[in-house]
Design an enzyme around this catalytic site. Sequence first.
Site, mmCIF file in Angstrom:
data_model
loop_
_atom_site.group_PDB
_atom_site.id
_atom_site.type_symbol
_atom_site.label_atom_id
_atom_site.label_comp_id
_atom_site.label_asym_id
_atom_site.label_seq_id
_atom_site.Cartn_x
_atom_site.Cartn_y
_atom_site.Cartn_z
ATOM 1 C CG HIS A 161 -1.703 -1.224 1.529
ATOM 2 N ND1 HIS A 161 -2.882 -1.641 0.840
ATOM 3 C CD2 HIS A 161 -1.386 -2.348 2.245
ATOM 4 C CE1 HIS A 161 -3.266 -2.644 1.151
ATOM 5 N NE2 HIS A 161 -2.313 -3.322 1.927
ATOM 6 C CB SER A 282 11.855 23.090 -14.832
ATOM 7 O OG SER A 282 11.016 24.176 -14.886
ATOM 8 C CE LYS A 288 10.174 20.333 -11.099
ATOM 9 N NZ LYS A 288 9.336 19.432 -10.254
ATOM 10 C CD GLU A 295 8.207 12.549 -15.244
ATOM 11 O OE1 GLU A 295 7.127 13.059 -14.771
ATOM 12 O OE2 GLU A 295 9.311 13.066 -15.658
#
Length: 462
Positions: A161, A282, A288, A295
Amino acid sequence: MSKQPDARMWGGRFQEQTDEFVEAFTASVEFDQRLALVDISGSIAHARMLHKIGVLNDQELNAIQQGLATIQQEIEQHQFVWSIKLEDVHMNIEARLTQLIGDAGKKLHTGRSRNDQIATDIRLYLRQEISHCQQLIRQFQQGLLDLAEQHAQTIMPGFTHLQVAQPITLGHHLLAWFEMLERDHGRLAGCVKRLNVMPLGSAALAGTSYPLDREYTAQLLEFSSASRNSLDAVSDRDFAIEFCADAAICMTHLSRMAEEMIIWSSAQFDFITLSDRYCTGSSIMPQKKNPDVPELVRGKTGRVNGHLISLLTLMKSQPLAYNKDNQEDKEPLFDTIDTLQGSLRAFADMVPNIQVNQEAMYQAAKQGYATATDLADYLVNKGLPFRDAHEVVGNAVAYAIDQRKDLSECSLEELQQFDDCIGPDVFDLLTLEGSVNARDILGGTAPDQVKFQIAQCRQLLK
Ligand code: ARG
Protein backbone atom coordinates in the site's frame (compact mmCIF):
# COMPACT_ATOMS: atom_id res chain seq x y z
CA MET A 1 -12.85 -1.06 -76.61
CA SER A 2 -9.05 -1.13 -76.60
CA LYS A 3 -7.11 0.49 -73.76
CA GLN A 4 -3.65 1.79 -73.03
CA PRO A 5 -1.58 -0.54 -70.77
CA ASP A 6 -2.19 0.45 -67.18
CA ALA A 7 0.38 1.55 -64.57
CA ARG A 8 -1.76 -0.18 -61.96
CA MET A 9 -0.78 -3.83 -61.80
CA TRP A 10 -4.39 -4.89 -61.45
CA GLY A 11 -5.63 -2.32 -63.99
CA GLY A 12 -6.67 -4.83 -66.65
CA ARG A 13 -10.35 -5.05 -65.76
CA PHE A 14 -10.79 -1.34 -65.07
CA GLN A 15 -12.19 1.21 -67.52
CA GLU A 16 -11.71 4.30 -65.38
CA GLN A 17 -8.73 5.66 -63.49
CA THR A 18 -8.83 5.45 -59.71
CA ASP A 19 -9.87 8.66 -58.02
CA GLU A 20 -6.71 10.42 -56.86
CA PHE A 21 -7.94 10.80 -53.33
CA VAL A 22 -8.89 7.12 -53.21
CA GLU A 23 -5.49 6.20 -54.55
CA ALA A 24 -3.82 7.99 -51.66
CA PHE A 25 -6.43 6.77 -49.18
CA THR A 26 -5.91 3.11 -50.04
CA ALA A 27 -2.15 3.19 -50.49
CA SER A 28 0.02 1.68 -47.78
CA VAL A 29 3.45 2.31 -49.22
CA GLU A 30 4.22 5.16 -46.88
CA PHE A 31 4.28 2.78 -43.95
CA ASP A 32 4.72 -0.71 -45.40
CA GLN A 33 8.01 0.20 -47.11
CA ARG A 34 9.45 -0.77 -43.77
CA LEU A 35 8.89 -4.35 -44.93
CA ALA A 36 11.00 -3.91 -48.07
CA LEU A 37 13.95 -6.03 -47.01
CA VAL A 38 11.90 -8.96 -45.79
CA ASP A 39 9.74 -8.64 -48.90
CA ILE A 40 12.89 -9.03 -50.98
CA SER A 41 14.04 -12.05 -48.93
CA GLY A 42 10.63 -13.62 -49.46
CA SER A 43 10.81 -12.95 -53.18
CA ILE A 44 14.28 -14.47 -53.50
CA ALA A 45 13.14 -17.63 -51.73
CA HIS A 46 10.02 -17.78 -53.91
CA ALA A 47 12.13 -17.32 -57.06
CA ARG A 48 14.56 -20.05 -56.04
CA MET A 49 11.67 -22.39 -55.47
CA LEU A 50 10.15 -21.46 -58.86
CA HIS A 51 13.51 -22.29 -60.43
CA LYS A 52 13.66 -25.60 -58.58
CA ILE A 53 10.29 -26.66 -60.00
CA GLY A 54 11.18 -25.47 -63.49
CA VAL A 55 9.03 -22.32 -63.76
CA LEU A 56 12.14 -20.10 -64.02
CA ASN A 57 15.26 -20.98 -65.99
CA ASP A 58 18.80 -20.24 -64.82
CA GLN A 59 19.03 -16.85 -66.52
CA GLU A 60 15.67 -15.75 -65.21
CA LEU A 61 16.55 -16.69 -61.65
CA ASN A 62 19.86 -14.90 -61.94
CA ALA A 63 18.29 -11.79 -63.34
CA ILE A 64 15.69 -11.75 -60.57
CA GLN A 65 18.29 -12.21 -57.86
CA GLN A 66 20.52 -9.52 -59.27
CA GLY A 67 17.63 -7.15 -59.84
CA LEU A 68 16.43 -7.61 -56.26
CA ALA A 69 19.97 -7.05 -54.97
CA THR A 70 20.11 -3.77 -56.88
CA ILE A 71 16.75 -2.75 -55.48
CA GLN A 72 17.90 -3.58 -51.97
CA GLN A 73 20.90 -1.35 -52.49
CA GLU A 74 18.77 1.47 -53.80
CA ILE A 75 16.51 1.20 -50.77
CA GLU A 76 19.38 1.07 -48.30
CA GLN A 77 20.97 4.11 -49.90
CA HIS A 78 17.64 5.94 -49.94
CA GLN A 79 17.70 6.21 -53.70
CA PHE A 80 14.65 4.08 -54.36
CA VAL A 81 11.71 6.08 -55.66
CA TRP A 82 8.52 5.01 -53.89
CA SER A 83 5.29 5.72 -55.69
CA ILE A 84 1.83 6.00 -54.20
CA LYS A 85 0.44 5.04 -57.59
CA LEU A 86 1.96 1.60 -57.02
CA GLU A 87 0.00 1.34 -53.79
CA ASP A 88 2.20 -0.81 -51.58
CA VAL A 89 5.71 -2.12 -50.97
CA HIS A 90 5.08 -5.27 -53.00
CA MET A 91 4.04 -3.56 -56.22
CA ASN A 92 6.68 -0.86 -55.90
CA ILE A 93 9.42 -3.47 -55.77
CA GLU A 94 7.92 -5.66 -58.47
CA ALA A 95 7.48 -2.72 -60.85
CA ARG A 96 11.07 -1.64 -60.32
CA LEU A 97 12.25 -5.21 -60.87
CA THR A 98 10.48 -5.40 -64.23
CA GLN A 99 11.90 -2.01 -65.13
CA LEU A 100 15.38 -3.31 -64.33
CA ILE A 101 15.29 -6.80 -65.85
CA GLY A 102 12.30 -6.89 -68.17
CA ASP A 103 10.05 -9.93 -68.65
CA ALA A 104 11.73 -12.18 -66.09
CA GLY A 105 10.51 -9.74 -63.44
CA LYS A 106 6.93 -10.38 -64.50
CA LYS A 107 7.29 -14.10 -63.82
CA LEU A 108 8.18 -13.64 -60.15
CA HIS A 109 4.56 -13.36 -59.05
CA THR A 110 3.72 -16.84 -60.44
CA GLY A 111 1.71 -18.79 -57.87
CA ARG A 112 1.78 -15.90 -55.43
CA SER A 113 -0.66 -13.23 -54.34
CA ARG A 114 -0.07 -10.12 -52.33
CA ASN A 115 -2.24 -11.77 -49.72
CA ASP A 116 0.17 -14.58 -48.94
CA GLN A 117 3.07 -12.24 -49.61
CA ILE A 118 2.07 -9.71 -46.96
CA ALA A 119 1.13 -12.45 -44.49
CA THR A 120 4.65 -13.82 -44.97
CA ASP A 121 6.38 -10.44 -44.82
CA ILE A 122 4.84 -9.44 -41.50
CA ARG A 123 5.80 -12.77 -39.99
CA LEU A 124 9.39 -12.44 -41.20
CA TYR A 125 9.62 -8.89 -39.98
CA LEU A 126 8.04 -9.53 -36.61
CA ARG A 127 10.21 -12.60 -36.06
CA GLN A 128 13.31 -10.49 -36.53
CA GLU A 129 12.06 -7.62 -34.37
CA ILE A 130 10.96 -9.94 -31.58
CA SER A 131 14.46 -11.34 -31.52
CA HIS A 132 15.74 -7.79 -31.09
CA CYS A 133 13.26 -7.18 -28.24
CA GLN A 134 14.46 -10.35 -26.58
CA GLN A 135 18.09 -9.26 -26.83
CA LEU A 136 17.21 -5.95 -25.20
CA ILE A 137 15.38 -7.75 -22.40
CA ARG A 138 18.43 -9.94 -21.82
CA GLN A 139 20.69 -6.91 -21.72
CA PHE A 140 18.44 -5.22 -19.18
CA GLN A 141 18.26 -8.37 -17.07
CA GLN A 142 22.05 -8.66 -17.09
CA GLY A 143 22.35 -5.09 -15.78
CA LEU A 144 19.77 -5.80 -13.08
CA LEU A 145 21.70 -8.83 -11.88
CA ASP A 146 24.92 -6.85 -11.63
CA LEU A 147 23.19 -4.11 -9.66
CA ALA A 148 21.40 -6.68 -7.46
CA GLU A 149 24.74 -8.28 -6.69
CA GLN A 150 26.16 -4.96 -5.50
CA HIS A 151 23.09 -4.48 -3.32
CA ALA A 152 22.44 -7.97 -2.01
CA GLN A 153 22.84 -6.57 1.52
CA THR A 154 21.53 -3.05 1.00
CA ILE A 155 18.53 -2.59 3.23
CA MET A 156 15.48 -0.65 2.18
CA PRO A 157 11.85 -0.58 3.22
CA GLY A 158 9.60 -3.05 1.46
CA PHE A 159 6.16 -1.59 0.86
CA THR A 160 2.58 -2.70 0.76
CA HIS A 161 0.00 0.00 0.00
CA LEU A 162 3.07 2.21 -0.47
CA GLN A 163 3.40 2.16 3.33
CA VAL A 164 6.56 0.78 4.87
CA ALA A 165 5.84 -2.88 5.58
CA GLN A 166 8.99 -4.92 6.26
CA PRO A 167 12.66 -4.37 5.56
CA ILE A 168 13.93 -5.99 2.41
CA THR A 169 17.15 -5.88 0.46
CA LEU A 170 17.45 -3.77 -2.67
CA GLY A 171 18.93 -6.80 -4.41
CA HIS A 172 15.72 -8.68 -3.70
CA HIS A 173 13.63 -5.85 -5.09
CA LEU A 174 15.67 -5.73 -8.30
CA LEU A 175 15.33 -9.48 -8.71
CA ALA A 176 11.55 -9.02 -8.70
CA TRP A 177 11.99 -6.83 -11.78
CA PHE A 178 14.20 -9.53 -13.27
CA GLU A 179 11.42 -12.10 -12.88
CA MET A 180 8.87 -9.89 -14.65
CA LEU A 181 11.26 -9.56 -17.58
CA GLU A 182 11.97 -13.27 -17.60
CA ARG A 183 8.29 -14.02 -18.18
CA ASP A 184 8.12 -11.28 -20.83
CA HIS A 185 11.00 -12.98 -22.60
CA GLY A 186 9.26 -16.33 -22.43
CA ARG A 187 5.99 -14.91 -23.76
CA LEU A 188 7.81 -13.53 -26.80
CA ALA A 189 9.42 -16.91 -27.40
CA GLY A 190 5.95 -18.47 -27.40
CA CYS A 191 4.73 -15.86 -29.85
CA VAL A 192 7.57 -16.64 -32.28
CA LYS A 193 6.82 -20.33 -32.05
CA ARG A 194 3.25 -19.77 -33.23
CA LEU A 195 4.00 -17.17 -35.89
CA ASN A 196 6.85 -19.10 -37.48
CA VAL A 197 4.64 -20.79 -40.08
CA MET A 198 4.90 -19.82 -43.75
CA PRO A 199 1.84 -18.64 -45.69
CA LEU A 200 3.50 -18.52 -49.17
CA GLY A 201 1.72 -20.89 -51.53
CA SER A 202 -1.67 -20.01 -50.05
CA ALA A 203 -1.88 -17.46 -52.89
CA ALA A 204 -4.97 -15.26 -52.69
CA LEU A 205 -6.94 -17.59 -50.43
CA ALA A 206 -7.42 -21.07 -51.90
CA GLY A 207 -3.88 -22.21 -52.69
CA THR A 208 -2.52 -22.33 -56.21
CA SER A 209 -2.68 -24.67 -59.19
CA TYR A 210 1.11 -24.48 -59.71
CA PRO A 211 3.01 -27.38 -58.10
CA LEU A 212 4.95 -25.13 -55.74
CA ASP A 213 7.40 -26.78 -53.37
CA ARG A 214 6.20 -25.02 -50.26
CA GLU A 215 8.37 -27.03 -47.90
CA TYR A 216 11.43 -25.88 -49.81
CA THR A 217 10.48 -22.19 -49.60
CA ALA A 218 9.70 -22.60 -45.91
CA GLN A 219 13.12 -24.11 -45.36
CA LEU A 220 14.84 -21.29 -47.24
CA LEU A 221 13.09 -18.71 -45.11
CA GLU A 222 13.72 -20.68 -41.90
CA PHE A 223 10.06 -21.18 -41.10
CA SER A 224 9.38 -24.26 -39.02
CA SER A 225 6.68 -25.37 -41.50
CA ALA A 226 4.41 -24.30 -44.33
CA SER A 227 0.88 -23.40 -43.24
CA ARG A 228 -1.73 -26.17 -43.31
CA ASN A 229 -4.72 -24.06 -44.26
CA SER A 230 -4.54 -21.35 -46.90
CA LEU A 231 -7.66 -19.44 -45.79
CA ASP A 232 -6.35 -19.11 -42.27
CA ALA A 233 -2.78 -18.36 -43.34
CA VAL A 234 -3.64 -15.31 -45.46
CA SER A 235 -6.22 -13.83 -43.16
CA ASP A 236 -5.46 -14.17 -39.48
CA ARG A 237 -3.29 -11.62 -37.73
CA ASP A 238 -3.53 -13.26 -34.33
CA PHE A 239 0.25 -13.41 -34.14
CA ALA A 240 0.44 -9.62 -34.38
CA ILE A 241 -2.25 -9.33 -31.71
CA GLU A 242 -0.35 -11.77 -29.55
CA PHE A 243 2.85 -9.78 -29.92
CA CYS A 244 1.01 -6.57 -28.98
CA ALA A 245 -0.44 -8.31 -25.93
CA ASP A 246 3.02 -9.48 -24.91
CA ALA A 247 4.36 -5.98 -25.52
CA ALA A 248 1.54 -4.45 -23.47
CA ILE A 249 2.36 -6.73 -20.55
CA CYS A 250 6.06 -5.96 -20.84
CA MET A 251 5.34 -2.21 -21.01
CA THR A 252 3.11 -2.62 -17.97
CA HIS A 253 6.06 -4.09 -16.13
CA LEU A 254 8.29 -1.26 -17.31
CA SER A 255 5.70 1.25 -16.16
CA ARG A 256 5.77 -0.24 -12.68
CA MET A 257 9.54 0.04 -12.56
CA ALA A 258 9.26 3.56 -13.95
CA GLU A 259 6.84 4.55 -11.24
CA GLU A 260 9.13 3.26 -8.53
CA MET A 261 12.13 5.06 -9.95
CA ILE A 262 10.14 8.29 -10.14
CA ILE A 263 9.06 7.96 -6.52
CA TRP A 264 12.49 6.88 -5.34
CA SER A 265 14.23 9.78 -7.02
CA SER A 266 11.90 12.38 -5.49
CA ALA A 267 13.31 14.64 -2.79
CA GLN A 268 10.86 13.09 -0.32
CA PHE A 269 12.30 9.61 -0.79
CA ASP A 270 15.77 10.40 -2.07
CA PHE A 271 16.55 6.67 -2.45
CA ILE A 272 18.24 6.98 -5.83
CA THR A 273 19.74 9.52 -8.18
CA LEU A 274 19.22 9.09 -11.89
CA SER A 275 22.10 10.01 -14.10
CA ASP A 276 21.82 13.50 -15.60
CA ARG A 277 21.81 11.89 -19.04
CA TYR A 278 18.27 10.67 -18.40
CA CYS A 279 16.77 13.77 -16.91
CA THR A 280 15.90 17.27 -18.00
CA GLY A 281 15.41 20.55 -16.21
CA SER A 282 12.59 23.03 -16.08
CA SER A 283 12.61 26.23 -18.10
CA ILE A 284 11.13 28.16 -15.19
CA MET A 285 12.20 26.36 -12.00
CA PRO A 286 16.00 26.33 -11.89
CA GLN A 287 16.20 23.76 -9.11
CA LYS A 288 14.34 21.01 -10.99
CA LYS A 289 15.72 17.76 -12.30
CA ASN A 290 12.92 15.75 -13.81
CA PRO A 291 12.96 11.98 -14.35
CA ASP A 292 11.79 12.29 -17.95
CA VAL A 293 12.81 8.91 -19.24
CA PRO A 294 10.93 6.84 -16.65
CA GLU A 295 7.97 9.20 -16.97
CA LEU A 296 7.91 8.77 -20.74
CA VAL A 297 8.12 5.01 -20.51
CA ARG A 298 5.24 5.07 -18.03
CA GLY A 299 3.28 7.24 -20.44
CA LYS A 300 4.11 5.21 -23.53
CA THR A 301 2.52 2.17 -21.93
CA GLY A 302 -0.78 3.81 -22.80
CA ARG A 303 -0.21 3.82 -26.52
CA VAL A 304 0.91 0.20 -26.57
CA ASN A 305 -2.24 -0.81 -24.71
CA GLY A 306 -4.15 1.21 -27.30
CA HIS A 307 -2.49 -0.60 -30.19
CA LEU A 308 -3.50 -3.94 -28.72
CA ILE A 309 -7.11 -2.81 -28.62
CA SER A 310 -6.80 -1.48 -32.21
CA LEU A 311 -5.65 -4.84 -33.51
CA LEU A 312 -8.22 -6.82 -31.58
CA THR A 313 -10.93 -4.56 -32.93
CA LEU A 314 -9.49 -4.72 -36.44
CA MET A 315 -9.65 -8.52 -36.48
CA LYS A 316 -12.96 -8.87 -34.72
CA SER A 317 -15.75 -10.34 -36.90
CA GLN A 318 -13.69 -10.37 -40.09
CA PRO A 319 -15.06 -13.06 -42.39
CA LEU A 320 -12.57 -15.39 -44.08
CA ALA A 321 -10.34 -14.87 -45.90
CA TYR A 322 -8.22 -11.74 -46.58
CA ASN A 323 -9.90 -8.35 -46.18
CA LYS A 324 -8.34 -4.98 -46.80
CA ASP A 325 -8.99 -4.16 -43.15
CA ASN A 326 -5.79 -6.03 -42.47
CA GLN A 327 -3.74 -3.33 -44.11
CA GLU A 328 -4.51 -1.37 -40.93
CA ASP A 329 -2.49 -3.81 -38.85
CA LYS A 330 0.84 -2.25 -39.73
CA GLU A 331 0.96 1.13 -38.07
CA PRO A 332 -0.12 -0.11 -34.63
CA LEU A 333 2.22 -3.06 -34.93
CA PHE A 334 5.22 -0.99 -36.02
CA ASP A 335 4.65 1.61 -33.35
CA THR A 336 4.38 -1.13 -30.74
CA ILE A 337 7.72 -2.55 -31.85
CA ASP A 338 9.39 0.88 -31.81
CA THR A 339 7.94 1.84 -28.45
CA LEU A 340 8.84 -1.42 -26.75
CA GLN A 341 12.36 -1.47 -28.16
CA GLY A 342 12.95 2.18 -27.29
CA SER A 343 11.70 1.72 -23.74
CA LEU A 344 13.73 -1.43 -23.18
CA ARG A 345 16.81 0.19 -24.59
CA ALA A 346 16.43 3.24 -22.35
CA PHE A 347 15.96 1.15 -19.21
CA ALA A 348 18.71 -1.33 -20.06
CA ASP A 349 21.07 1.60 -20.20
CA MET A 350 19.67 3.74 -17.39
CA VAL A 351 18.77 1.34 -14.58
CA PRO A 352 22.14 -0.34 -14.01
CA ASN A 353 23.62 3.15 -13.65
CA ILE A 354 21.33 4.50 -10.97
CA GLN A 355 23.13 5.81 -7.92
CA VAL A 356 21.79 4.34 -4.72
CA ASN A 357 21.53 6.35 -1.53
CA GLN A 358 21.91 3.51 0.94
CA GLU A 359 21.66 5.71 4.00
CA ALA A 360 18.29 7.16 2.96
CA MET A 361 16.93 3.69 2.26
CA TYR A 362 18.13 2.46 5.63
CA GLN A 363 16.65 5.38 7.54
CA ALA A 364 13.32 5.01 5.76
CA ALA A 365 13.14 1.34 6.72
CA LYS A 366 13.93 2.27 10.31
CA GLN A 367 11.30 4.93 10.58
CA GLY A 368 8.47 2.73 9.45
CA TYR A 369 8.44 0.19 12.34
CA ALA A 370 9.29 -2.33 9.69
CA THR A 371 10.41 -4.95 12.21
CA ALA A 372 7.07 -5.11 14.02
CA THR A 373 6.26 -8.43 12.33
CA ASP A 374 9.56 -9.79 13.61
CA LEU A 375 8.57 -8.91 17.17
CA ALA A 376 5.25 -10.71 16.66
CA ASP A 377 7.06 -13.77 15.27
CA TYR A 378 9.37 -13.65 18.29
CA LEU A 379 6.40 -13.73 20.67
CA VAL A 380 4.86 -16.63 18.75
CA ASN A 381 8.11 -18.51 19.20
CA LYS A 382 7.76 -17.87 22.94
CA GLY A 383 4.35 -19.53 22.89
CA LEU A 384 1.86 -16.70 22.28
CA PRO A 385 -0.92 -17.31 19.73
CA PHE A 386 -0.27 -15.13 16.66
CA ARG A 387 -3.38 -12.98 17.15
CA ASP A 388 -2.38 -12.14 20.73
CA ALA A 389 1.17 -11.40 19.60
CA HIS A 390 -0.25 -9.07 16.93
CA GLU A 391 -2.15 -7.17 19.63
CA VAL A 392 0.88 -6.93 21.95
CA VAL A 393 3.07 -5.59 19.16
CA GLY A 394 0.37 -3.10 18.13
CA ASN A 395 0.49 -1.68 21.64
CA ALA A 396 4.28 -1.58 21.61
CA VAL A 397 4.32 0.27 18.27
CA ALA A 398 1.76 2.79 19.54
CA TYR A 399 4.02 3.39 22.54
CA ALA A 400 7.14 3.76 20.36
CA ILE A 401 5.36 6.21 18.06
CA ASP A 402 4.40 8.19 21.11
CA GLN A 403 8.01 8.18 22.31
CA ARG A 404 9.25 9.00 18.80
CA LYS A 405 11.62 6.10 18.63
CA ASP A 406 12.08 2.84 16.79
CA LEU A 407 11.24 -0.48 18.47
CA SER A 408 14.94 -1.32 18.52
CA GLU A 409 15.59 1.89 20.45
CA CYS A 410 13.24 0.95 23.29
CA SER A 411 14.86 -0.52 26.38
CA LEU A 412 14.19 -4.08 27.47
CA GLU A 413 12.14 -2.79 30.43
CA GLU A 414 10.04 -0.67 28.14
CA LEU A 415 9.32 -3.65 25.89
CA GLN A 416 8.59 -5.94 28.82
CA GLN A 417 5.68 -3.69 29.82
CA PHE A 418 3.84 -5.25 26.88
CA ASP A 419 4.75 -8.86 27.53
CA ASP A 420 7.10 -10.22 30.15
CA CYS A 421 8.31 -13.11 28.02
CA ILE A 422 10.37 -10.64 25.98
CA GLY A 423 14.07 -11.20 26.67
CA PRO A 424 17.32 -9.48 25.63
CA ASP A 425 17.62 -11.74 22.56
CA VAL A 426 14.75 -9.73 21.01
CA PHE A 427 17.21 -7.07 19.86
CA ASP A 428 18.78 -9.49 17.36
CA LEU A 429 15.50 -9.39 15.49
CA LEU A 430 14.48 -5.81 15.99
CA THR A 431 17.40 -4.56 13.97
CA LEU A 432 16.87 -4.28 10.24
CA GLU A 433 19.78 -6.63 9.58
CA GLY A 434 18.34 -9.24 11.95
CA SER A 435 14.99 -8.94 10.25
CA VAL A 436 16.21 -9.50 6.68
CA ASN A 437 18.66 -12.23 7.72
CA ALA A 438 15.77 -14.10 9.33
CA ARG A 439 13.98 -14.41 5.98
CA ASP A 440 16.41 -16.99 4.75
CA ILE A 441 13.83 -19.03 2.88
CA LEU A 442 13.61 -19.94 -0.78
CA GLY A 443 12.51 -16.75 -2.55
CA GLY A 444 13.04 -14.64 0.58
CA THR A 445 14.86 -11.37 1.07
CA ALA A 446 17.88 -12.53 3.18
CA PRO A 447 21.18 -11.53 1.55
CA ASP A 448 22.22 -15.19 1.30
CA GLN A 449 19.01 -16.00 -0.53
CA VAL A 450 19.47 -13.05 -2.84
CA LYS A 451 22.94 -14.25 -3.75
CA PHE A 452 21.58 -17.74 -4.37
CA GLN A 453 18.82 -16.32 -6.59
CA ILE A 454 21.31 -14.24 -8.54
CA ALA A 455 23.36 -17.36 -9.26
CA GLN A 456 20.25 -19.12 -10.52
CA CYS A 457 19.25 -16.15 -12.68
CA ARG A 458 22.73 -16.02 -14.19
CA GLN A 459 22.22 -19.61 -15.32
CA LEU A 460 19.05 -18.58 -17.12
CA LEU A 461 20.92 -15.95 -19.10
CA LYS A 462 23.61 -18.37 -20.26
N1 ARG B 1 -1.18 -3.69 -48.65
C1 ARG B 1 -1.91 -4.89 -48.41
C2 ARG B 1 -1.95 -5.17 -46.90
O1 ARG B 1 -1.27 -4.55 -46.21
C3 ARG B 1 -1.28 -6.04 -49.11
C4 ARG B 1 -2.26 -7.09 -49.54
C5 ARG B 1 -3.20 -6.50 -50.51
N2 ARG B 1 -4.01 -7.47 -51.12
C6 ARG B 1 -5.05 -7.09 -51.83
N3 ARG B 1 -5.75 -8.02 -52.38
N4 ARG B 1 -5.43 -5.86 -51.93
O2 ARG B 1 -2.66 -6.00 -46.43
